[in-house]
Design a protein around this motif. Sequence first.
Motif, mmCIF file in Angstrom:
data_model
loop_
_atom_site.group_PDB
_atom_site.id
_atom_site.type_symbol
_atom_site.label_atom_id
_atom_site.label_comp_id
_atom_site.label_asym_id
_atom_site.label_seq_id
_atom_site.Cartn_x
_atom_site.Cartn_y
_atom_site.Cartn_z
ATOM 1 N N TYR A 175 11.025 22.862 -6.949
ATOM 2 C CA TYR A 175 11.564 21.938 -7.936
ATOM 3 C C TYR A 175 12.387 22.713 -8.955
ATOM 4 C CZ TYR A 175 11.203 17.151 -9.778
ATOM 5 O OH TYR A 175 11.446 15.862 -10.132
ATOM 6 N N GLY A 176 13.221 21.982 -9.680
ATOM 7 C CA GLY A 176 13.981 22.623 -10.739
ATOM 8 C C GLY A 176 15.282 23.238 -10.280
ATOM 9 N N LYS A 177 15.853 22.725 -9.186
ATOM 10 C CA LYS A 177 17.127 23.259 -8.709
ATOM 11 C C LYS A 177 18.266 22.856 -9.639
ATOM 12 C CE LYS A 177 18.314 23.186 -4.297
ATOM 13 N NZ LYS A 177 18.809 22.725 -2.968
ATOM 14 N N LEU A 178 18.305 21.576 -10.052
ATOM 15 C CA LEU A 178 19.381 21.074 -10.903
ATOM 16 C C LEU A 178 19.112 21.312 -12.373
ATOM 17 C CD1 LEU A 178 19.838 19.637 -8.155
ATOM 18 C CD2 LEU A 178 20.699 17.685 -9.436
ATOM 19 N N GLN A 179 17.844 21.405 -12.725
ATOM 20 C CA GLN A 179 17.481 21.611 -14.123
ATOM 21 C C GLN A 179 16.212 22.451 -14.182
ATOM 22 O OE1 GLN A 179 17.805 18.411 -17.032
ATOM 23 N NE2 GLN A 179 15.642 18.620 -17.499
ATOM 24 N N ASN A 180 16.196 23.425 -15.072
ATOM 25 C CA ASN A 180 15.005 24.263 -15.206
ATOM 26 C C ASN A 180 13.804 23.411 -15.618
ATOM 27 O OD1 ASN A 180 16.181 26.731 -14.569
ATOM 28 N ND2 ASN A 180 16.914 27.038 -16.649
ATOM 29 N N VAL A 181 12.726 23.489 -14.857
ATOM 30 C CA VAL A 181 11.508 22.741 -15.152
ATOM 31 C C VAL A 181 10.352 23.721 -15.155
ATOM 32 C CG1 VAL A 181 9.982 20.882 -14.451
ATOM 33 C CG2 VAL A 181 12.433 20.681 -14.057
ATOM 34 N N SER A 182 9.630 23.759 -16.243
ATOM 35 C CA SER A 182 8.500 24.677 -16.349
ATOM 36 C C SER A 182 7.226 23.996 -15.881
ATOM 37 C CB SER A 182 8.335 25.144 -17.802
ATOM 38 O OG SER A 182 7.134 25.853 -17.965
ATOM 39 N N LYS A 183 6.445 24.691 -15.059
ATOM 40 C CA LYS A 183 5.161 24.135 -14.627
ATOM 41 C C LYS A 183 4.226 23.934 -15.816
ATOM 42 C CE LYS A 183 4.800 25.602 -9.830
ATOM 43 N NZ LYS A 183 3.953 26.277 -8.828
ATOM 44 N N ALA A 184 4.432 24.724 -16.847
ATOM 45 C CA ALA A 184 3.580 24.598 -18.034
ATOM 46 C C ALA A 184 3.748 23.242 -18.688
ATOM 47 C CB ALA A 184 3.911 25.705 -19.027
ATOM 48 N N ASN A 185 4.953 22.623 -18.487
ATOM 49 C CA ASN A 185 5.227 21.330 -19.102
ATOM 50 C C ASN A 185 4.831 20.168 -18.205
ATOM 51 O OD1 ASN A 185 6.327 22.626 -21.336
ATOM 52 N ND2 ASN A 185 8.380 22.680 -20.425
ATOM 53 N N THR A 186 4.483 20.478 -16.964
ATOM 54 C CA THR A 186 4.212 19.393 -16.029
ATOM 55 C C THR A 186 2.822 19.462 -15.422
ATOM 56 O OG1 THR A 186 5.192 20.693 -14.253
ATOM 57 C CG2 THR A 186 6.650 19.161 -15.418
ATOM 58 N N GLY A 187 1.988 20.333 -15.929
ATOM 59 C CA GLY A 187 0.642 20.441 -15.389
ATOM 60 C C GLY A 187 0.556 21.535 -14.347
#
Length: 498
Positions: A175-187
């Motif tokens: 995940y996070g190809k188009l936008q950086n997504v932190s696992k810390a923010n999503t569980g």
Amino acid sequence: MRHQLHRYFHKRLNHLWVKPVGYDTGIKIYNCVAKEKVPLVVRNKDCSSWYTCGPTVYDSSHIGHASCYVKLDILQRLLRDYFKINLVTVMNITDIDDKIINKSIQTKTPISEITQHYEKEFWEDVESLDLMKPDLVLRVTEHIPMIEDFVLELLNKGAAFKDEDGSIVFNIKEYGKLQNVSKANTGPAYPNFTLWKASKDNETNWNIKYPNGRPGWHTECSALASSVFGSTLDFHAGGDDLRFPHHENEEAQCCAYFSKSQWVNYWVHTGHLMQKSTKMSKSLQNTMSIRTMLKSCDSNTFRMMCLMSHYRKNMEFTPEFVNSGEKHLENYRNFLTYCKSVIDGKLNICINGDVLTKLLINSKEEIHKALCDDFDTAYCVKVLNNLINVTYKMINASRENLNRDLQGMLSLINVTNFVKHTVSVFGFDLDQTSVVKEESKDFDQLINILTEFRQNIRLAGLEKKNENLLQLCDGVRNNLNRIGIIVKDHKDKSIWYK
């Protein structure tokens, strides 16, 4: 090894953007996976694929939607008419969704009645904004079996699983190809999303294989776009608010479906429309319908505003910016009308054709560079304004009225043709956008008589240095200007135009 060298890889975290093989347009375009401008290469110049996320037809479209679609319309016109790329464009219509179902329940109105009403309104808005219609329109409810097959294939591949309530859920691994997504923010894990929602008691069953229900929003676009364009898509477009999670989820699904690392080569996202630095959205209740906007700001003025702001940047909708758009359009119309009067012989001039030609060549080069640099239309507007202003000064500085300067006239014709062609590529027809008045030849003769009389009084005032006479002449000119009649004074002659 040659194959690897031919391909361009850009790594961000664990994701790669792969430069396509095909026709290099010479354009550099921003890529949200690479996080920088990259070469724009289409697989086939004569048949390039473009998919736009269409509306969810449960309410009237607002001007935030309009800014997105107008900016995308400008980009499509540039690719087609300026860069000579044959785009095949597809748009979906989401006519089954939670919002539509909720509105149906709240208003006790059948879903089909709601969706047909607002889709009809949407296409009327498209026409009023002078947007090109997509080559193909796909309604979700007309393609349910095909979408279901897409979902079941993901289930068979192990990329999805059945939830407790019978829904089918996508199993996110990357995940996070188009936008950086932190696992810390999503569980502890990335949030899985629903591909197929099982029916509830108050919902319509679509009488399909498994299970009864309807597609999730993210899955609709993935299935529809891939059903037309297959495993690779040149362009996928929408507002920046769709980049995450909608487009992120689309990319994840299709990469899993086709067992590949890249489905869309170029994601195109437009900036938000803002009011007082706040995004315009229905949830914030700060929207304005397109029809309300067009009562005070015509479609060409709105298009000019979109042209003056880079497609990726946010745009502030303010009275000042509306006024600026109107002035730019009026300046272009006045310039072309004024030049036509000169070319038609109403005013003899002597200008330096070599200088004007050199200016025109430089302007063409600057505009081409700007369009190749991520479609920088805002800079193109500045170049056009400079070309017009300098040409105005050259004409007004002319002191030769005895003979027509044919070489200078040729240069002036080239300038006017270039201005007309450039604005037409952006989607304007200045001949049609000018205010149409029901006027007769008698009206033109009346203005001719008035202008000639005013000029005689003006010349007398200049000869006798009578300020009162000159002020009266200025007053007549200003009053004519208020009703759309522009008067220009040139030494021994005055001309007028509408």
